[in-house]
Design an enzyme around this catalytic site. Sequence first.
Site, PDB file in Angstrom:
ATOM      1  CG  HIS A  89      37.571  41.938  45.902  1.00 13.98           C
ATOM      2  ND1 HIS A  89      36.926  40.871  45.331  1.00 13.98           N
ATOM      3  CD2 HIS A  89      38.781  41.997  45.293  1.00 13.98           C
ATOM      4  CE1 HIS A  89      37.708  40.307  44.425  1.00 13.98           C
ATOM      5  NE2 HIS A  89      38.843  40.981  44.382  1.00 13.98           N
ATOM      6  CG  ASP A 143      33.536  40.343  45.679  1.00 18.17           C
ATOM      7  OD1 ASP A 143      33.695  41.568  45.838  1.00 18.17           O
ATOM      8  OD2 ASP A 143      34.472  39.562  45.442  1.00 18.17           O
ATOM      9  N   GLY A 158      44.404  40.794  40.324  1.00 17.69           N
ATOM     10  CA  GLY A 158      44.381  41.659  39.142  1.00 17.69           C
ATOM     11  C   GLY A 158      43.363  41.248  38.111  1.00 17.69           C
ATOM     12  CB  SER A 172      39.504  39.966  41.154  1.00 15.04           C
ATOM     13  OG  SER A 172      40.118  38.932  41.866  1.00 15.04           O
TER      14      SER A 172
END
Length: 350
Positions: free
Chosen positions: A92, A123, A200, A202
Site C-alpha cells: 500500500h 501487503d 508514514g 508503514s
Amino acid sequence: MTPTIPGPSGFPSRLLTALALGTLCALPACTSAERSAPAADIAPRADAGALEDAYQQVVSDVLPSVVQITTADGLGSGIIYDNDGHIVTNAHVVGEQKTFEVLLADQQQPLPATVVATYPPQDLAVVVLDNPPDRLRPASFGDSGRVEVGQIVLAMGAPLGLSSSVTQGIVSAVGRSVSEGEGGTTLGDMVQTSAAINPGNSGGALVNLQGEVIGIPTLAARDPQLGGGQAPGIGFAIPARTVTDLADQMIENGEVTRSGRAALGVSVRTILGDGFQPIGAAVVDLTENGPAAKAGLRAGDVVVWLGDEPVTDVGSLSEALAGLQPGDKVKVGYLRNGDRHDTEVTLGEV
C-alpha cells in the site's frame, strides 16, 4: 569483624558480604554514600541503565537499515534487504507507482528507485535502488516463529514524515488475522504490538532487543467509537518469516509463485437475512476442480461456518481462511435451499 571467604567466579568476598547485608558496595573504591545506600535503591537504576544501553545499541544497529520512501501519494518506510539495493516495504506504500525516491538514513538527498514486484494479498512489495551506494546496511531478519507475547520491541520508520523515528512497546499477541479496512485485504498470522504505528512508518521495521527485524509494521486498529480514528496501542506487523519468503520470490522471479495463503476456490458475496443482517457468504462462482467444487459445493450455497469459525459475511470468511494453511482439511458448514449441510474441504493456495 566480618570473616572473609572465597567468592565464586572471582567475585570479591567483601562484595558478597555487602550484598548479604543489604548494601551494594563495601569496597575501598566506593564512596561512603554508596556504602550506606541499600541495594534496593541502586539496583533498579543499574537495571534501567542496562535497558537504556540495549535500546540505544539496537537503534544504532538497525536505524541505518530503515529508509523513507516518497511516492506521488505520500510517504512510507522500507527496510534495506540486501547489498544489491533491494528494499522491502508495504504494497500500500508503493500503490500503482513504478518509480520512487528513497532517502537513506545517512544521506541528505533521496535516491531514485524502481518497483520490482508487489503482492497486495499480503501487503508486501520490493523496490530496488537504481544506483545503490557501495556501502549499504541490510537488516538482519529474525525468526518470527519464536516471537513471544511480552517481548519488548521497537518500531522504526518515518511516521508523519519524521524520518528515523523510533517508538517502543511490547508484543501484545501473535497469530492475529486482520482486515485492512472495509473490503480490504485480510492479512493472516500478524504480530500485534503496542508500539505506535502511524501513517508514514508503514513498511518500516519492528525490531527485538537483539537487533533483529521480526516484522514490518503495516496498520493500526481503527476504533468505530472514535469515528474510525486509530485505536492507541494496537498495531499490526507482517511477520518476518512471511516477509523473507515472499521477498525472496519477488526478487528471484519478479512475482510471488508460492503465496502460502489458503484458498477455498470460490467467489462470494455477503448475503443478508431477516432484519437485513449478514448471515453468511453466498457462493457466486467456483474454481473448476477447485477445493470447494471437489467437496460438492455449488453456486448459490451460503457458507456459514469454516473450521472453528462462524462465517457471517465476506470479511469473516477471509479472516477464517487467513488463519489456515494450504492443504489443511477443514469442515465447511453451508446452507442449500434453507437446509444446513456439512462437508470437508482440502484447502488450496491463492
